[in-house]
Design a protein around this motif. Structure first.
Motif, PDB file in Angstrom:
ATOM      1  N   MET A   1     -24.271  90.996 -19.640  1.00  0.00           N
ATOM      2  CA  MET A   1     -24.191  90.201 -20.704  1.00  0.00           C
ATOM      3  C   MET A   1     -24.910  89.150 -20.660  1.00  0.00           C
ATOM      4  SD  MET A   1     -22.405  88.512 -23.705  1.00  0.00           S
ATOM      5  CE  MET A   1     -21.187  90.191 -23.555  1.00  0.00           C
ATOM      6  N   PHE A   2     -26.615  89.183 -21.757  1.00  0.00           N
ATOM      7  CA  PHE A   2     -27.906  88.493 -21.843  1.00  0.00           C
ATOM      8  C   PHE A   2     -27.525  87.055 -23.038  1.00  0.00           C
ATOM      9  CE2 PHE A   2     -28.514  92.730 -20.194  1.00  0.00           C
ATOM     10  CZ  PHE A   2     -29.787  92.233 -19.116  1.00  0.00           C
ATOM     11  N   GLU A   3     -27.822  86.541 -23.601  1.00  0.00           N
ATOM     12  CA  GLU A   3     -28.875  85.094 -23.645  1.00  0.00           C
ATOM     13  C   GLU A   3     -27.883  85.980 -25.324  1.00  0.00           C
ATOM     14  OE1 GLU A   3     -30.803  81.165 -24.510  1.00  0.00           O
ATOM     15  OE2 GLU A   3     -32.054  82.789 -23.859  1.00  0.00           O
ATOM     16  N   ASP A   4     -28.974  87.058 -25.736  1.00  0.00           N
ATOM     17  CA  ASP A   4     -28.686  87.309 -27.019  1.00  0.00           C
ATOM     18  C   ASP A   4     -27.634  88.271 -27.205  1.00  0.00           C
ATOM     19  OD1 ASP A   4     -29.741  89.704 -25.804  1.00  0.00           O
ATOM     20  OD2 ASP A   4     -31.449  90.183 -26.611  1.00  0.00           O
ATOM     21  N   GLU A   5     -26.831  88.949 -26.203  1.00  0.00           N
ATOM     22  CA  GLU A   5     -25.451  88.756 -26.296  1.00  0.00           C
ATOM     23  C   GLU A   5     -25.872  90.737 -26.113  1.00  0.00           C
ATOM     24  OE1 GLU A   5     -22.885  87.821 -28.887  1.00  0.00           O
ATOM     25  OE2 GLU A   5     -22.550  85.856 -28.786  1.00  0.00           O
ATOM     26  N   THR A   6     -26.733  91.093 -25.646  1.00  0.00           N
ATOM     27  CA  THR A   6     -26.619  92.256 -26.115  1.00  0.00           C
ATOM     28  C   THR A   6     -26.734  92.516 -23.932  1.00  0.00           C
ATOM     29  OG1 THR A   6     -29.459  92.049 -24.822  1.00  0.00           O
ATOM     30  CG2 THR A   6     -28.863  92.367 -27.482  1.00  0.00           C
ATOM     31  N   THR A   7     -26.133  94.117 -23.991  1.00  0.00           N
ATOM     32  CA  THR A   7     -25.877  94.052 -22.808  1.00  0.00           C
ATOM     33  C   THR A   7     -25.817  95.184 -22.315  1.00  0.00           C
ATOM     34  OG1 THR A   7     -24.198  96.093 -23.936  1.00  0.00           O
ATOM     35  CG2 THR A   7     -23.404  93.177 -24.077  1.00  0.00           C
ATOM     36  N   LYS A   8     -25.636  95.840 -21.094  1.00  0.00           N
ATOM     37  CA  LYS A   8     -26.580  96.663 -19.910  1.00  0.00           C
ATOM     38  C   LYS A   8     -25.615  97.112 -18.779  1.00  0.00           C
ATOM     39  CE  LYS A   8     -30.684  98.331 -17.117  1.00  0.00           C
ATOM     40  NZ  LYS A   8     -31.431  97.929 -16.294  1.00  0.00           N
ATOM     41  N   GLU A   9     -24.767  98.089 -18.758  1.00  0.00           N
ATOM     42  CA  GLU A   9     -24.108  98.551 -18.486  1.00  0.00           C
ATOM     43  C   GLU A   9     -23.982  99.365 -16.820  1.00  0.00           C
ATOM     44  OE1 GLU A   9     -20.588 101.104 -19.510  1.00  0.00           O
ATOM     45  OE2 GLU A   9     -21.133  99.676 -21.650  1.00  0.00           O
ATOM     46  N   HIS A  10     -23.682  99.149 -15.571  1.00  0.00           N
ATOM     47  CA  HIS A  10     -23.895  99.603 -14.505  1.00  0.00           C
ATOM     48  C   HIS A  10     -22.792 100.186 -13.654  1.00  0.00           C
ATOM     49  CE1 HIS A  10     -27.614  97.494 -14.122  1.00  0.00           C
ATOM     50  NE2 HIS A  10     -27.540  95.826 -14.899  1.00  0.00           N
ATOM     51  N   ASN A  11     -22.916 101.999 -13.731  1.00  0.00           N
ATOM     52  CA  ASN A  11     -22.068 102.310 -12.754  1.00  0.00           C
ATOM     53  C   ASN A  11     -22.347 102.001 -11.023  1.00  0.00           C
ATOM     54  OD1 ASN A  11     -20.314 102.338 -14.958  1.00  0.00           O
ATOM     55  ND2 ASN A  11     -21.781 104.515 -15.637  1.00  0.00           N
ATOM     56  N   ILE A  12     -22.652 101.515 -10.326  1.00  0.00           N
ATOM     57  CA  ILE A  12     -22.490 101.602  -8.751  1.00  0.00           C
ATOM     58  C   ILE A  12     -22.010 101.971  -8.022  1.00  0.00           C
ATOM     59  CG2 ILE A  12     -23.129  99.821  -7.402  1.00  0.00           C
ATOM     60  CD1 ILE A  12     -23.654  97.575  -8.891  1.00  0.00           C
ATOM     61  N   LYS A  13     -22.817 103.291  -7.130  1.00  0.00           N
ATOM     62  CA  LYS A  13     -21.868 103.677  -6.180  1.00  0.00           C
ATOM     63  C   LYS A  13     -22.103 103.332  -4.737  1.00  0.00           C
ATOM     64  CE  LYS A  13     -20.997 108.254  -9.004  1.00  0.00           C
ATOM     65  NZ  LYS A  13     -19.657 107.383  -9.680  1.00  0.00           N
ATOM     66  N   THR A  14     -21.213 102.500  -4.714  1.00  0.00           N
ATOM     67  CA  THR A  14     -21.030 102.452  -3.193  1.00  0.00           C
ATOM     68  C   THR A  14     -20.812 102.647  -1.906  1.00  0.00           C
ATOM     69  OG1 THR A  14     -22.316  99.762  -2.803  1.00  0.00           O
ATOM     70  CG2 THR A  14     -20.467  99.613  -3.194  1.00  0.00           C
ATOM     71  N   ASP A  15     -21.421 101.580  -0.340  1.00  0.00           N
ATOM     72  CA  ASP A  15     -20.292 101.784   0.729  1.00  0.00           C
ATOM     73  C   ASP A  15     -19.991 100.127   1.212  1.00  0.00           C
ATOM     74  OD1 ASP A  15     -19.911 104.147   0.905  1.00  0.00           O
ATOM     75  OD2 ASP A  15     -21.722 104.827   2.204  1.00  0.00           O
ATOM     76  N   ALA A  16     -20.767  99.756   0.228  1.00  0.00           N
ATOM     77  CA  ALA A  16     -20.925  97.928   0.631  1.00  0.00           C
ATOM     78  C   ALA A  16     -19.412  97.624   0.126  1.00  0.00           C
ATOM     79  CB  ALA A  16     -21.803  97.130  -0.188  1.00  0.00           C
ATOM     80  N   GLU A  17     -18.851  96.189   0.973  1.00  0.00           N
ATOM     81  CA  GLU A  17     -17.713  95.673   0.990  1.00  0.00           C
ATOM     82  C   GLU A  17     -17.217  94.247  -0.028  1.00  0.00           C
ATOM     83  OE1 GLU A  17     -15.953  95.528   5.108  1.00  0.00           O
ATOM     84  OE2 GLU A  17     -16.833  97.345   6.094  1.00  0.00           O
TER      85      GLU A  17
END
Length: 132
Positions: free
Chosen positions: A45-61
């Motif tokens: 969520m940015f300062e102007d309240e817009t949002t960006k969604e990320h769907n992350i696939k990972t092996d990270a812990e």
């Protein structure tokens, strides 16, 4: 054995015991990680309240690794790990007292991105926040 030697030995033993207690507490409270493939959702969520969604696939812990794989974050290293200053190309402005707040399911994290374990299905929010 002299009295001073006994005191030194007793103090050394006390230091060893205290160190052992601290190590035990650290190990007992160490966050558990999940190995293998997982999918997490991250909403920025940015300062102007817009949002960006990320769907992350990972092996990270840990969260940091997952976000860095996606080239989502950067910052400065500190004794506590990465201090995130930029998310999705937007830098927090110190002159406005801005900082990036990390939440999981609406609750502020009490760990840094380096030590936040992730699991399949986790949902995170990263919010540009103004005011210290």
């Amino acid at each position: 054995m002299k009295k001073n030697q006994k005191i030194i030995i007793a103090l050394a033993a006390a230091v060893v015991i205290i160190a052992g207690i601290f190590i035990g507490v650290h190990v007992a409270n160490k966050p558990e990680t999940v190995e293998g493939a997982k999918a997490i959702d991250v909403v920025v969520m940015f300062e102007d309240e817009t949002t960006k969604e990320h769907n992350i696939k990972t092996d990270a812990e840990f969260l940091r690794e997952a976000l860095e794989e996606e080239k989502m974050i950067s910052g400065t290293e500190s004794e506590f790990g990465l201090f995130v200053t930029e998310v999705d190309g937007v830098k927090a402005d110190d002159s406005k007292q801005q900082w990036w707040c990390f939440l999981k399911d609406g609750e502020m994290l009490n760990t840094g991105v380096d030590s936040t374990p992730i699991a399949d299905g986790d949902h995170y929010e990263i919010v540009l926040t103004t005011g210290y």
